[in-house]
Write an enzyme that holds these catalytic residues in place. Structure first.
Site, short mmCIF file in Angstrom:
data_model
loop_
_atom_site.label_atom_id
_atom_site.label_comp_id
_atom_site.label_asym_id
_atom_site.label_seq_id
_atom_site.Cartn_x
_atom_site.Cartn_y
_atom_site.Cartn_z
N ASP A 19 9.45 28.10 10.45
CA ASP A 19 8.44 27.08 10.11
C ASP A 19 7.03 27.53 10.49
O ASP A 19 6.32 26.84 11.23
CB ASP A 19 8.75 25.74 10.80
CG ASP A 19 10.20 25.33 10.69
OD1 ASP A 19 10.79 25.53 9.62
OD2 ASP A 19 10.75 24.82 11.69
N GLU A 57 12.20 19.04 1.98
CA GLU A 57 11.44 18.93 3.22
C GLU A 57 10.23 19.85 3.19
O GLU A 57 9.96 20.54 2.21
CB GLU A 57 12.32 19.24 4.44
CG GLU A 57 13.00 20.58 4.42
CD GLU A 57 14.01 20.72 5.57
OE1 GLU A 57 14.23 19.75 6.31
OE2 GLU A 57 14.58 21.81 5.70
#
Length: 346
Positions: A44, A226
């Site tokens: 991420d 997401e």
């Protein structure tokens, strides 16, 4: 004699003006194939430039403070080293709000009103009891006298009574000066909240979020989308998002889609007109082709520009040649004649 002298001079000039072998190789080898240093485990990721340094933040993985939130730095986007993370431990409010949380997920960094804003998520896997917090600092350079992160507390929280999950935050300021926070994972998809430009917190407490993206699924099943990220280019707002499953190593099915809209609130549509609210969009990042199969599940994208204004997408992928470790990946974005981005050397 004169002709031979002229020819020799011409040859010398040509040699002097020609690129070196190393320079030519660097120009032709994809950035992803040149990345070196501390590039794993990275999950991420987000990148921002301050002065001559590129700072990378990512989900906390590792020992000590790196296990709370991970931090790296580079001067050239190629060689990466670790640097001092913003947090030594979870803020007290986060530990109380989310029992069982041990690290910070999916940090996002931006420069707003003279300070850097770090939005971050705190959660536990598979739960939408999640919270997003905010911290600020005058600089990203730990050696600077002005360095020091001030935790500003909670921005918002989701609970099992909500239809969204408050993780994967990403800040954006639109052309009208309005501030926004996109977020979300699974449940009913990705959401957008309006922020107060002065505080960085919600503009109106209790306001329902604006839907950004969702994927049609059978009743009771989650919408598998997401990691939203919004940026502006060419008169459009662009939305990046990840579809399918991360976090399964080489078995991850993550991939990244892109869509655009004339308004920041959407609707965002792919090149074929498909709506992100209905699982549409245009594929930007896919796993390596079957004949290679090294980097799997490319996703959780972020956008940034270098000192020359060139666009990039930063993301992670799982390295089959390194036991499926999540690995830093950076691809330059080229803008086609149709106005759509293409990730180069992905």
């Amino acid at each position: 004699m004169a002709s031979r002298l002229c020819a020799a001079l011409a040859a010398l000039l040509a040699l002097a003006s020609a690129p070196t072998a190393a320079g030519a190789q660097a120009a032709t080898v994809a950035l992803n194939d040149r990345l070196t240093g501390d590039i794993t485990p990275v999950h991420d990721p987000v990148i921002i430039r301050e002065g001559g340094a590129y700072h990378l933040l990512s989900t906390g993985i590792g020992e000590g403070a790196q296990g709370v939130v991970s931090a790296r730095v580079s001067s050239d986007l190629v060689q990466w080293t670790r640097e001092r993370p913003p947090f030594e431990r979870l803020p007290d409010w986060a530990s109380r709000a989310i029992p069982g949380a041990t690290n910070i997920w999916a940090p996002d960094i931006s420069f707003v009103n003279g300070r850097y804003r770090l939005y971050y998520a705190v959660s536990t896997f598979g739960s939408n009891r999640s919270a997003i917090g905010l911290a600020t600092s005058a600089t990203l350079d730990p050696a600077s006298p002005g360095y020091g992160w001030r935790d500003e507390g909670m921005v918002l929280m989701s609970t099992p009574t909500d239809d969204f999950n408050a993780i994967d935050p990403a800040f954006f300021a639109d052309a009208d000066g309005r501030h926004w926070l996109s977020l979300g994972s699974f449940w009913t998809g990705l959401k957008l909240f309006a922020l107060d430009p002065k505080t960085g917190k919600l503009l109106r407490a209790g306001e329902k979020p604006i839907p950004l993206a969702s994927r049609p699924v059978p009743a009771g099943a989650p919408s598998i989308v997401e990691a939203p990220y919004i940026f502006a280019h060419g008169g459009y707002y662009w939305l990046l998002a990840s579809y399918d499953y991360c976090c399964k190593g080489v078995n991850s099915t993550y991939y990244t889609v892109v869509a655009r809209s004339r308004t920041v609130t959407g609707p965002y549509r792919g090149k074929d007109g498909s709506s992100m609210l209905e699982g549409g969009g245009t594929i930007l990042l896919r796993a390596d082709l079957q004949e290679k199969q090294r980097f799997r599940g490319p996703g959780h994208p972020g956008h940034f520009t270098d000192a020359a204004g060139k666009d990039y997408v930063v993301y992670h992928a799982y390295d089959r040649d390194n036991k499926g470790a999540p690995t830093l990946r950076i691809a330059p974005l080229a803008w086609g004649s149709d106005g759509w981005p293409v990730a180069q050397g992905k």
